[in-house]
Design an enzyme around this catalytic site. Structure first.
Site, PDB file in Angstrom:
ATOM      1  N   PHE A  12      -3.682  -1.080 -19.695  1.00 56.97           N
ATOM      2  CA  PHE A  12      -3.599   0.031 -20.659  1.00 56.97           C
ATOM      3  C   PHE A  12      -2.642   1.119 -20.148  1.00 56.97           C
ATOM      4  CE2 PHE A  12      -6.147   4.110 -21.629  1.00 56.97           C
ATOM      5  CZ  PHE A  12      -5.375   4.437 -22.729  1.00 56.97           C
ATOM      6  N   THR A  36      -7.440  -8.241 -16.155  1.00 58.14           N
ATOM      7  CA  THR A  36      -7.866  -7.343 -17.247  1.00 58.14           C
ATOM      8  C   THR A  36      -6.662  -6.884 -18.069  1.00 58.14           C
ATOM      9  OG1 THR A  36      -7.836  -5.400 -15.802  1.00 58.14           O
ATOM     10  CG2 THR A  36      -9.954  -6.508 -16.060  1.00 58.14           C
ATOM     11  N   SER A  75      -6.160  -2.293 -11.025  1.00 53.21           N
ATOM     12  CA  SER A  75      -7.618  -2.275 -10.775  1.00 53.21           C
ATOM     13  C   SER A  75      -8.351  -2.451 -12.091  1.00 53.21           C
ATOM     14  CB  SER A  75      -8.075  -0.943 -10.171  1.00 53.21           C
ATOM     15  OG  SER A  75      -9.490  -0.939 -10.008  1.00 53.21           O
ATOM     16  N   ALA A 114      -3.198   5.687  -8.418  1.00 57.08           N
ATOM     17  CA  ALA A 114      -4.086   6.000  -9.546  1.00 57.08           C
ATOM     18  C   ALA A 114      -5.497   6.105  -8.995  1.00 57.08           C
ATOM     19  CB  ALA A 114      -4.011   4.897 -10.592  1.00 57.08           C
ATOM     20  N   TYR A 145     -16.375   0.513  -7.494  1.00 59.31           N
ATOM     21  CA  TYR A 145     -15.163   1.185  -7.994  1.00 59.31           C
ATOM     22  C   TYR A 145     -14.980   2.518  -7.270  1.00 59.31           C
ATOM     23  CZ  TYR A 145     -11.865   3.070 -11.483  1.00 59.31           C
ATOM     24  OH  TYR A 145     -10.766   3.603 -12.131  1.00 59.31           O
ATOM     25  N   LYS A 149     -11.910   3.397  -4.655  1.00 61.69           N
ATOM     26  CA  LYS A 149     -10.924   4.455  -4.924  1.00 61.69           C
ATOM     27  C   LYS A 149     -10.980   5.539  -3.854  1.00 61.69           C
ATOM     28  CE  LYS A 149      -8.914   3.036  -8.790  1.00 61.69           C
ATOM     29  NZ  LYS A 149      -7.474   2.724  -8.845  1.00 61.69           N
ATOM     30  N   TYR A 159      -1.408   7.006   5.410  1.00 63.01           N
ATOM     31  CA  TYR A 159       0.005   6.582   5.417  1.00 63.01           C
ATOM     32  C   TYR A 159       0.930   7.794   5.293  1.00 63.01           C
ATOM     33  CZ  TYR A 159      -0.057   1.526   5.701  1.00 63.01           C
ATOM     34  OH  TYR A 159      -0.155   0.244   6.165  1.00 63.01           O
TER      35      TYR A 159
END
Ligand code: UDP
Length: 311
Positions: A12, A36, A75, A114, A145, A149, A159
């Site tokens: 999406f 997905t 994801s 994200a 989830y 995240k 990083y």
């Protein structure tokens, strides 16, 4: 010409990003394993500067040539998806983010993660500013989830600090718009599908829980501004227009003119009771705020759902 990789580019948000960056004159590589995401979302992107690579970013990412930007959006993101794909969700948040950061380091590319309002869990601070550390159940069903995240944010900052990768973190609040799947399972797609097919609208619990819904074009604009900013700390992007889920269901009945009824079904475990982004930082550092009203956004999404359902 800048060269940009979008992981999860057939999803999406990913597909809207691919389109946006192509229009900005970038060469865009869309990477997705299509668990997905869907090729239908990118079928309109015909440019010779657009390339699709089918790959699961939880495995090592091999990409020839230079890269200027990596937008890491791969994801599962709908609660029904990450409940069905718990291990893949953990792997893409952890291993997928590690691989994408490794690629950013090797290519000296700017990296954007994200992230999500789910890092705040079931929040005890309202609205949620970026300084809030959250209230997450690590072993609950949503933990796969939320913790993936949270780990992704931690390794992104590592990083940045250790390898001086230019990183950005967007915390995305509830977003809706065309290209959400009809069977996505989140509140707006469920209610639209139910209203258009004459089924009862399934409100989980009493429907007093709140969310704040942002239209996709506003979100994409905020992400673009963040990418081009000097902000390495997380930034909330979302629409502060908070409402109860019951109000949203009623709004959708009104927008569709549907005669569907409302049915109350059990509330899922750990469902956050309230959510509203504090967008002070986005306003201050990105000069960004949402511009699309809920009525406009719902009309555009409704049009897409009607086409999908051919009603
Ligand atoms: N919800 C609902 N009916 C549905 C789908 C979702 O009442 O058919 C509720 C859900 O319990 C949550 C809110 O709507 O409180 C938003 O859910 P969604 O899955 O869209 O995203 P979340 O914000 O929970 O990640």
């Amino acid at each position: 010409m800048p060269r940009t990789l979008v992981t999860g580019g057939a999803g999406f948000l990913g597909s809207h990003l691919c389109e946006y960056f192509l229009n900005k004159g970038h060469e865009v590589i869309c990477m997705d394993n299509l668990i997905t995401g869907s090729k239908d979302n990118i079928s309109g992107l015909k440019s010779e500067n657009f390339h699709f690579v089918e790959h699961n970013v939880s495995e090592f990412i091999n990409l020839e040539g230079e890269l200027d930007f990596i937008l890491h959006f791969a994801s599962p993101a709908s609660p029904i998806d990450y409940l069905e794909l718990p291990i893949q969700t953990l792997k893409v948040g952890a291993l997928g983010t590690h691989n994408a950061l490794g690629l950013a380091k090797a290519k000296k590319a700017t990296f954007l993660l994200a992230s999500t309002s789910e890092v705040y869990g079931d929040p005890l601070v309202h609205p949620q500013p970026e300084e809030y550390w959250g209230n997450v159940n690590p072993i609950g069903p949503r933990g796969v989830y939320d913790e993936a995240k949270r780990f992704a944010e931690a390794i992104t900052m590592a990083y940045h600090r250790t390898h001086a990768v230019n990183t950005k973190i967007v915390r995305i609040f509830n977003t809706y718009g065309p290209r959400m799947r009809v069977n996505d399972g989140r509140a707006i797609p469920n209610f639209l599908k139910q209203a258009l097919t004459g089924k009862d609208l399934t409100i989980y619990g009493e429907g007093s829980q709140t969310r704040s819904f942002c239209f996709v074009s506003d979100l994409i604009e905020g992400i673009y501004r963040l990418l081009n900013s000097d902000q390495n700390e997380p930034i909330n992007i979302g629409n502060p227009n908070e409402m109860s889920i019951k109000e949203m269901a009623e709004k959708i009945l009104q927008a569709t003119g549907s005669k569907s009824k409302i049915a109350h079904v059990p509330l899922p475990e750990d469902d956050p009771k309230i959510r509203q982004p504090d967008i002070t930082r986005a306003r201050k550092y990105l000069n960004w705020e949402p511009a699309v009203s809920l009525d406009e956004g719902l009309q555009s999404t409704l049009k897409y759902f009607k086409e999908q359902l051919r009603t």
